[in-house]
Design a protein around this motif. Structure first.
Motif, PDB file in Angstrom:
ATOM      1  N   SER A 164       0.809  -1.213   0.000  1.00 37.17           N
ATOM      2  CA  SER A 164       0.000   0.000   0.000  1.00 37.17           C
ATOM      3  C   SER A 164       0.842   1.263   0.000  1.00 37.17           C
ATOM      4  CB  SER A 164      -0.903  -0.007   1.242  1.00 37.17           C
ATOM      5  OG  SER A 164      -0.112  -0.005   2.414  1.00 37.17           O
ATOM      6  N   LYS A 165       2.107   1.144   0.334  1.00 34.89           N
ATOM      7  CA  LYS A 165       2.947   2.319   0.399  1.00 34.89           C
ATOM      8  C   LYS A 165       4.412   1.925   0.224  1.00 34.89           C
ATOM      9  CE  LYS A 165       3.629   3.980   4.640  1.00 34.89           C
ATOM     10  NZ  LYS A 165       4.927   3.653   5.192  1.00 34.89           N
ATOM     11  N   ALA A 166       5.271   2.937   0.190  1.00 32.29           N
ATOM     12  CA  ALA A 166       6.700   2.663   0.063  1.00 32.29           C
ATOM     13  C   ALA A 166       7.290   2.334   1.420  1.00 32.29           C
ATOM     14  CB  ALA A 166       7.402   3.888  -0.521  1.00 32.29           C
ATOM     15  N   TYR A 167       8.262   1.446   1.422  1.00 34.82           N
ATOM     16  CA  TYR A 167       8.972   1.121   2.653  1.00 34.82           C
ATOM     17  C   TYR A 167      10.459   1.384   2.443  1.00 34.82           C
ATOM     18  CZ  TYR A 167       4.593  -1.072   3.851  1.00 34.82           C
ATOM     19  OH  TYR A 167       3.262  -1.298   4.087  1.00 34.82           O
ATOM     20  N   SER A 168      11.067   1.998   3.431  1.00 35.01           N
ATOM     21  CA  SER A 168      12.483   2.308   3.272  1.00 35.01           C
ATOM     22  C   SER A 168      13.305   1.035   3.430  1.00 35.01           C
ATOM     23  CB  SER A 168      12.913   3.341   4.306  1.00 35.01           C
ATOM     24  OG  SER A 168      13.121   2.723   5.552  1.00 35.01           O
ATOM     25  N   PRO A 169      14.498   1.028   2.863  1.00 38.73           N
ATOM     26  CA  PRO A 169      15.359  -0.150   2.959  1.00 38.73           C
ATOM     27  C   PRO A 169      15.592  -0.576   4.404  1.00 38.73           C
ATOM     28  CG  PRO A 169      16.259   1.403   1.381  1.00 38.73           C
ATOM     29  CD  PRO A 169      15.091   2.081   2.009  1.00 38.73           C
ATOM     30  N   MET A 170      15.712   0.389   5.303  1.00 40.81           N
ATOM     31  CA  MET A 170      15.973   0.033   6.700  1.00 40.81           C
ATOM     32  C   MET A 170      14.761  -0.628   7.349  1.00 40.81           C
ATOM     33  SD  MET A 170      19.032   0.462   7.396  1.00 40.81           S
ATOM     34  CE  MET A 170      19.675   0.316   5.739  1.00 40.81           C
ATOM     35  N   VAL A 171      13.582  -0.226   6.915  1.00 37.85           N
ATOM     36  CA  VAL A 171      12.369  -0.865   7.425  1.00 37.85           C
ATOM     37  C   VAL A 171      12.321  -2.313   6.935  1.00 37.85           C
ATOM     38  CG1 VAL A 171       9.859  -0.920   7.213  1.00 37.85           C
ATOM     39  CG2 VAL A 171      11.028   1.240   7.731  1.00 37.85           C
ATOM     40  N   VAL A 172      12.653  -2.504   5.679  1.00 39.83           N
ATOM     41  CA  VAL A 172      12.666  -3.852   5.114  1.00 39.83           C
ATOM     42  C   VAL A 172      13.704  -4.706   5.845  1.00 39.83           C
ATOM     43  CG1 VAL A 172      13.096  -5.222   3.037  1.00 39.83           C
ATOM     44  CG2 VAL A 172      11.877  -3.042   2.863  1.00 39.83           C
ATOM     45  N   LYS A 173      14.844  -4.099   6.128  1.00 43.00           N
ATOM     46  CA  LYS A 173      15.899  -4.823   6.841  1.00 43.00           C
ATOM     47  C   LYS A 173      15.447  -5.185   8.257  1.00 43.00           C
ATOM     48  CE  LYS A 173      20.842  -4.507   7.831  1.00 43.00           C
ATOM     49  NZ  LYS A 173      22.076  -3.741   7.559  1.00 43.00           N
ATOM     50  N   PHE A 174      14.843  -4.222   8.925  1.00 48.66           N
ATOM     51  CA  PHE A 174      14.324  -4.473  10.276  1.00 48.66           C
ATOM     52  C   PHE A 174      13.296  -5.606  10.232  1.00 48.66           C
ATOM     53  CE2 PHE A 174      11.255  -3.876  13.655  1.00 48.66           C
ATOM     54  CZ  PHE A 174      12.046  -3.654  14.768  1.00 48.66           C
ATOM     55  N   PHE A 175      12.452  -5.563   9.233  1.00 48.39           N
ATOM     56  CA  PHE A 175      11.454  -6.617   9.038  1.00 48.39           C
ATOM     57  C   PHE A 175      12.135  -7.985   8.953  1.00 48.39           C
ATOM     58  CE2 PHE A 175       9.114  -9.223   5.866  1.00 48.39           C
ATOM     59  CZ  PHE A 175       7.946  -9.422   6.576  1.00 48.39           C
ATOM     60  N   MET A 176      13.231  -8.051   8.223  1.00 46.25           N
ATOM     61  CA  MET A 176      13.967  -9.312   8.094  1.00 46.25           C
ATOM     62  C   MET A 176      14.560  -9.735   9.436  1.00 46.25           C
ATOM     63  SD  MET A 176      15.973  -8.585   4.537  1.00 46.25           S
ATOM     64  CE  MET A 176      15.117  -8.538   2.952  1.00 46.25           C
ATOM     65  N   LEU A 177      15.050  -8.772  10.201  1.00 41.02           N
ATOM     66  CA  LEU A 177      15.697  -9.088  11.476  1.00 41.02           C
ATOM     67  C   LEU A 177      14.710  -9.624  12.501  1.00 41.02           C
ATOM     68  CD1 LEU A 177      18.092  -6.032  11.921  1.00 41.02           C
ATOM     69  CD2 LEU A 177      18.646  -8.321  11.152  1.00 41.02           C
ATOM     70  N   GLN A 178      13.444  -9.346  12.302  1.00 35.71           N
ATOM     71  CA  GLN A 178      12.432  -9.824  13.247  1.00 35.71           C
ATOM     72  C   GLN A 178      12.192 -11.319  13.132  1.00 35.71           C
ATOM     73  OE1 GLN A 178       9.182  -6.954  12.498  1.00 35.71           O
ATOM     74  NE2 GLN A 178       9.162  -6.741  14.710  1.00 35.71           N
ATOM     75  N   ALA A 179      12.748 -11.927  12.105  1.00 38.79           N
ATOM     76  CA  ALA A 179      12.634 -13.375  11.969  1.00 38.79           C
ATOM     77  C   ALA A 179      14.030 -13.979  12.024  1.00 38.79           C
ATOM     78  CB  ALA A 179      11.980 -13.739  10.638  1.00 38.79           C
ATOM     79  N   HIS A 180      14.118 -15.214  12.465  1.00 40.16           N
ATOM     80  CA  HIS A 180      15.411 -15.897  12.477  1.00 40.16           C
ATOM     81  C   HIS A 180      15.797 -16.250  11.038  1.00 40.16           C
ATOM     82  CE1 HIS A 180      18.602 -18.233  14.361  1.00 40.16           C
ATOM     83  NE2 HIS A 180      18.403 -19.105  13.392  1.00 40.16           N
TER      84      HIS A 180
END
Length: 498
Positions: free
Chosen positions: A305-321
């Motif tokens: 629905s919107k743009a996500y910054s690279p750091m948000v995407v990275k943080f998203f990845m870090l939330q999972a093992h």
RNA sequence: GGAGACGUGCCCGAGUGGUCCAAGGGAACAGUUUGCAAAACUGUAAAGCCGCCGGUUCAAAUCCGGCCGUCUCCUCCA
């Protein structure tokens, strides 16, 4: 603070205490991309995962040599055409132009995700001699045979000689023997379907070609990693990593080649990262269930629905093992964005806190215990979601102090300093999270925009003082439509781009 | 068909024998703040037993077996 490090070893399928070959040093090889098209978001997750691993190994005091290759030859399509050549043919470019284009694109993306460059990034085409030498070694050891200018690895003989083949990927030799795709190129030249090419004779139209003792040809896909890891890290090194989907055949064949050439196992610990999915399904170009990094950053995709910054995407990845599959969803990204900002803002607040030289209270003890736990969990197979959870527990304390709910007198200056160091270490050194300039006006380097926003906020403030709510709300709503959000706080108004 | 992984609250996602009546994030709800909102902060509640069935054990989300479902691999793939 230095905890013992445990790693989930794909080779043994067990979590093991990590012991380096040489105390204090680590050699790590990670399979890099085949540069025949734009980097996939799934690739990004893998390399972000290994970047965190690399950073953490360094953080706990190891000197790491991180080697990640670029595969620019040998990787064939289903039709038997080299991926590089195919890309070149379609775009009317030299194969090396294709390789260069996508290598640059890959590097750009790695920089956008703020990953650190490997220490050595060898290219397959730059190591043809080493690969030819390795083919020769395998031939000399009797584990390969030549057929019509091509050289094949003899999987049957290898399996009979030593109980290694199939171990990494959990394949049973009998099954391997009985099944194989029948549409493989040059299948007829092989003694057995499970044998694989380590050197292939080039057909006339094949552009990527080198002279060799057997034919004018090119190296097999798996060979470059065996040759280059051996060259830069030695015959046996500490860690070998890659995506789960490379386990078979790529890594299995790599192991076979190393045994075939050197008679020894390449790596003591194998780390495999799991796949990224989207909306619960595998990403697939053919059915449209896919999204590119660029689309993620621009918001230009029906899936978000919107743009996500690279750091948000990275943080998203870090939330999972790294070892779990991760499902990309719009909601998941939205949640991650909020969590990411909360963490970064708490850190900014923390770093500004003044020591009040408090007493060693229960809270003080609790904070120290939480910090210890964060590192301990990070040392438990690089468990980023757990470490993050501990950080968020500290965020609650930080905000509590900031808001005056918790007295600064309850923690010692040493503990405050330790908390500052811990956040700085995790956020900057280990996770490599940057302050996201698009999400935070205080870090927006654009002077004109800053000036304009200051002016607008000032005008709106005037309207508010005279209780001209019509004007002030019009400014607020109009900016909102431009995806600029005003944040009225106690100490004035700030803004951010959504 | 074969191999591997997984199935945890409204969503994401940790936890792999007792400290778990299950971390953390998001959402929800309440409060603070606000001209009103938003944002922010604080707090609260939320899984009737962790896909289903059975077994092992003094003790299981965690081990074993079966079933259902999802994902990955089986020579294209990070």
């Amino acid at each position: 603070m230095k905890n013992e490090l445990y790693i989930q070893n794909s080779l043994t399928r067990k979590k093991e205490l990590f012991k380096p070959i040489t105390e204090g040093f680590i050699g790590m090889y990670v399979c890099g991309p085949t540069v025949y098209n734009d980097v996939h978001i799934g690739n990004c997750r893998t390399f972000v995962s290994f970047d965190i691993i690399y950073r953490y190994l360094k953080y706990i005091g190891y000197q790491v040599r991180y080697v990640r290759n670029i595969t620019d030859v040998g990787h064939l399509t289903d039709e038997g055409e080299d991926k590089m050549s195919k890309g070149a043919r379609l775009a009317k470019l030299e194969p090396m132009e294709v390789a260069q284009k996508y290598t640059v694109g890959f590097h750009d993306m790695m920089r956008i995700f703020n990953t650190q460059a490997p220490n050595i990034e060898p290219r397959a085409t730059g190591h043809i001699i080493e690969q030819i030498e390795m083919v020769q070694q395998i031939l000399d050891n009797g584990l390969a045979y030549e057929a019509n200018g091509s050289v094949y690895f003899d999987t049957i003989k290898f399996a009979q000689q030593q109980d290694v083949y199939g171990k990494l990927s959990g394949r049973k030799i009998d099954d391997l023997m009985s099944e194989s795709r029948d549409d493989l190129k040059n299948q007829s030249e092989k003694n057995h379907p499970s044998d694989f090419a380590i050197w292939m004779k080039a057909s006339d139209e094949h552009i990527l070609r080198w002279n060799s003792p057997w034919s004018v040809g090119f190296p097999g896909w798996h060979l470059e990693c065996s040759a280059m890891s051996t060259k830069y890290l030695g015959k046996t090194f500490d860690i070998h990593g890659g995506g789960n989907d490379l386990k078979f055949p790529h890594h299995e064949n790599e192991v076979a080649q190393n045994h075939g050439a050197c008679g020894c196992h390449p790596a003591n610990y194998w780390i495999h990262t799991n796949m990224l999915e989207m909306n619960g399904r595998k990403m697939s170009k053919s059915d449209g269930n896919t999204i590119t990094p660029a689309q993620l950053f621009s918001g230009n995709s029906p899936h978000i629905s919107k743009a996500y910054s690279p750091m948000v995407v990275k943080f998203f990845m870090l939330q999972a093992h790294y070892g779990s599959t991760l499902d990309i969803t719009d909601k998941g990204l939205q949640d991650a964005e909020k969590g990411y900002r909360k963490l970064m803002e708490a850190n900014a607040l923390l770093q500004k806190m003044e020591s009040s030289n408090g007493a060693a209270t229960e809270l003080d003890k609790e904070i120290n215990a939480t910090i210890n736990k964060a590192f301990q969990q990070m040392s438990d197979d690089f468990n980023t979601p757990m470490a993050l959870a501990r950080l968020f527990e500290l965020v609650a304390k930080i905000n509590g102090i900031g808001a005056g709910h918790i007295s600064g007198d309850e923690i010692t200056s040493d503990t405050l300093q330790r908390m500052k160091d811990t956040f700085q270490s995790f956020i900057t050194d280990i996770f490599g999270l940057l302050n996201d300039s698009t999400a935070d006006s205080t870090n927006n380097g654009n002077g004109v925009t800053d000036g304009l926003m200051e002016l607008i906020i000032d005008l709106r403030q005037n309207a508010r003082v005279t209780k001209d709510w019509g004007t002030s709300d019009k400014i607020r709503d109009s900016l909102n439509e431009l995806k600029i959000q005003l944040k009225d706080g106690k100490d004035g108004t700030t803004w951010s781009k959504n």
